[in-house]
Scaffold this active site. Structure first.
Site, PDB file in Angstrom:
ATOM      1  N   GLN A 129       0.852  -1.193   0.000  1.00  0.00           N
ATOM      2  CA  GLN A 129       0.000   0.000   0.000  1.00  0.00           C
ATOM      3  C   GLN A 129       0.888   1.243   0.000  1.00  0.00           C
ATOM      4  O   GLN A 129       1.667   1.456   0.926  1.00  0.00           O
ATOM      5  CB  GLN A 129      -0.878  -0.016   1.256  1.00  0.00           C
ATOM      6  CG  GLN A 129      -1.673   1.238   1.506  1.00  0.00           C
ATOM      7  CD  GLN A 129      -2.360   1.187   2.849  1.00  0.00           C
ATOM      8  OE1 GLN A 129      -2.964   0.182   3.204  1.00  0.00           O
ATOM      9  NE2 GLN A 129      -2.268   2.259   3.607  1.00  0.00           N
ATOM     10  N   SER A 132       1.825   6.870   2.389  1.00  0.00           N
ATOM     11  CA  SER A 132       2.615   7.851   3.136  1.00  0.00           C
ATOM     12  C   SER A 132       3.802   8.372   2.322  1.00  0.00           C
ATOM     13  O   SER A 132       4.392   7.659   1.517  1.00  0.00           O
ATOM     14  CB  SER A 132       3.145   7.233   4.435  1.00  0.00           C
ATOM     15  OG  SER A 132       2.080   6.921   5.298  1.00  0.00           O
ATOM     16  N   SER A 164       5.393  -0.898   3.820  1.00  0.00           N
ATOM     17  CA  SER A 164       5.684  -2.248   4.312  1.00  0.00           C
ATOM     18  C   SER A 164       5.692  -3.243   3.155  1.00  0.00           C
ATOM     19  O   SER A 164       4.758  -3.290   2.357  1.00  0.00           O
ATOM     20  CB  SER A 164       4.646  -2.672   5.350  1.00  0.00           C
ATOM     21  OG  SER A 164       4.648  -1.805   6.458  1.00  0.00           O
ATOM     22  N   GLU A 247      -7.383  -0.965   6.935  1.00  0.00           N
ATOM     23  CA  GLU A 247      -6.062  -0.968   7.567  1.00  0.00           C
ATOM     24  C   GLU A 247      -6.192  -0.883   9.078  1.00  0.00           C
ATOM     25  O   GLU A 247      -5.546  -1.609   9.822  1.00  0.00           O
ATOM     26  CB  GLU A 247      -5.232   0.214   7.054  1.00  0.00           C
ATOM     27  CG  GLU A 247      -3.870   0.307   7.716  1.00  0.00           C
ATOM     28  CD  GLU A 247      -3.071   1.527   7.279  1.00  0.00           C
ATOM     29  OE1 GLU A 247      -1.839   1.441   7.243  1.00  0.00           O
ATOM     30  OE2 GLU A 247      -3.689   2.560   6.985  1.00  0.00           O
ATOM     31  N   GLU A 369      -2.394  10.300  17.696  1.00  0.00           N
ATOM     32  CA  GLU A 369      -3.125  11.565  17.624  1.00  0.00           C
ATOM     33  C   GLU A 369      -4.283  11.494  16.630  1.00  0.00           C
ATOM     34  O   GLU A 369      -5.386  11.991  16.895  1.00  0.00           O
ATOM     35  CB  GLU A 369      -2.158  12.704  17.236  1.00  0.00           C
ATOM     36  CG  GLU A 369      -1.123  13.050  18.290  1.00  0.00           C
ATOM     37  CD  GLU A 369       0.016  12.038  18.370  1.00  0.00           C
ATOM     38  OE1 GLU A 369       0.788  12.081  19.347  1.00  0.00           O
ATOM     39  OE2 GLU A 369       0.154  11.204  17.446  1.00  0.00           O
TER      40      GLU A 369
END
Length: 400
Positions: A129, A132, A164, A247, A369
């Protein structure tokens, strides 16, 4: 809340346990990944994936025409519980089957489903995936990797990070910016990308834990046909939300030692009489039991054919933070030995290894967060954070 299996669930649990016992060894002190080479682990992982797929256990809730069992969500939960008792090499397929392929099924064409689903289910192809970026981690919509239309193809340039399994993946789902003039959430598009094609370079990142699971991935003039687009142009955020929901469900728990393992170690080390440690142990136990009951509430809903509530959002926050606390306490308990790691260390270096991994778990699948914001806004109904960039074109946003 019902703590017991129904008759049908108990029958399925016994069936799953018998199948697993026939093909796998019970989980021991050291996982398979640490006992064999990377090449051997991947070989065994693919063999196990094919074995359970052919028996209908790979994705139990998927319809039979997709290679699944056509079973219930509760059966999938039971399978996960039973498989977790064995040394099952499942890691390489978690992202593909848990996040990527469900996205392909939801937004891909019939040709996509025919081409990719079965091969992924059988372990013949592995997926990653690609979301990021160095400047867009928690704020995925701030990504800068660009796709420019050129005839029937898109030309991709940019960089992803913390991907990953990219170094051994065959395909990936790639979120890129196709319209920099649109607001940041509205100018994104999702594609399927061949990870072996020219212009795609995966560079493993050497982690503090010693592992190399994460990667930087660079795209240099990579061409993707428009036919490999998932969803409409500019609707990539809608597609990404489906992926992210899967996810966060997939990473809801955390691997590593829990309260019982540090208690066992404390008994060996003779520190159970320490009042501060006993107080921490009680806190870990209470938190673990609370999370266990929360999961049982979810299982009860699934067992009754209901949709679970948003309480699953709390799982990763609790378990990831607790893992870090437990490992830190164990390392302090080991005194000067806590600075070292290895098979000849107390508890085989388990606490040191997990301590190095724990901070990454607090980031993967959404930072603490971000998840707290989700709980605040969607579970508790609190007002959303102020977003000053909501309707501003992406290329007009301040960068850096």
């Amino acid at each position: 809340m019902d703590f017991n299996d129904t008759a049908d669930e108990a029958e399925f649990r016994a069936e799953a346990s018998a199948f697993l016992s026939q093909h796998l060894e019970p989980k021991g002190k050291k996982p398979l990944r640490q006992r064999v080479s990377g090449e051997e682990f991947m070989k065994q992982a693919k063999q196990w994936q094919a074995t359970k797929a052919k028996a209908g256990y790979a994705k139990i809730t998927w319809p039979k025409e997709m290679g699944g069992r056509g079973g219930t969500a509760m059966q999938q939960v039971i399978w996960g519980q039973e498989e977790g008792k064995f040394d099952a090499p499942t890691g390489p397929f978690t992202i593909g089957l848990g996040m990527c392929i469900p996205t392909v099924i939801a937004f891909g064409s019939d040709e996509h489903k025919k081409r990719y689903v079965q091969k992924a289910l059988l372990g013949e192809e592995i997926w990653c995936q690609l979301f990021s970026e160095p400047a867009a981690g928690s704020d995925v919509a701030g990504l800068k990797t660009r796709a420019v239309k050129d005839g029937d193809e898109w030309v991709i340039n940019g960089q992803k990070v913390w991907t990953s399994g990219a170094h051994y993946s065959d395909y990936g789902i790639l979120l890129v910016r196709t319209d920099p003039k649109a607001a940041k959430h509205k100018g994104l598009t999702m594609f399927i990308v061949d990870m072996k094609q020219a212009g795609v370079e995966a560079r493993p990142i050497h982690q503090a834990s010693g592992g190399r699971e994460f990667n930087e991935v660079y795209f240099t003039d990579v061409r993707i046909p428009d036919s490999d687009r998932l969803g409409e142009v500019g609707q990539g955020w809608k597609v990404a939300i489906v992926t992210l929901m899967n996810e966060r469900l997939a990473v809801g728990g955390s691997p590593g030692p829990d309260w019982s393992e540090i208690m066992d170690y404390a008994k060996q080390a003779g520190t159970m009489s320490d009042a501060a440690f006993r107080e921490n142990l009680a806190d870990w136990y209470v938190a673990a039991q609370g999370y266990k009951l929360t999961k049982l509430r979810t299982q009860t809903a699934l067992s009754k054919g209901q949709t679970p509530g948003p309480e699953n959002s709390i799982g990763k926050i609790i378990t990831a933070n607790q893992l870090q606390d437990i490992c830190n306490s164990a390392i302090e308990m080991q005194d000067h030995y806590g600075l070292m790691t290895g098979d000849d260390m107390p508890a085989d270096g388990l606490f040191q290894q997990s301590f190095m991994w724990a901070p990454g778990l607090r980031i993967a699948g959404g930072t603490d967060e971000i998840l707290k914001n989700i709980i605040a806004e969607r579970v508790l109904g609190l007002p959303q954070d102020v977003r000053v960039d909501k309707d501003i074109p992406f290329d007009e946003l301040k960068q850096g």
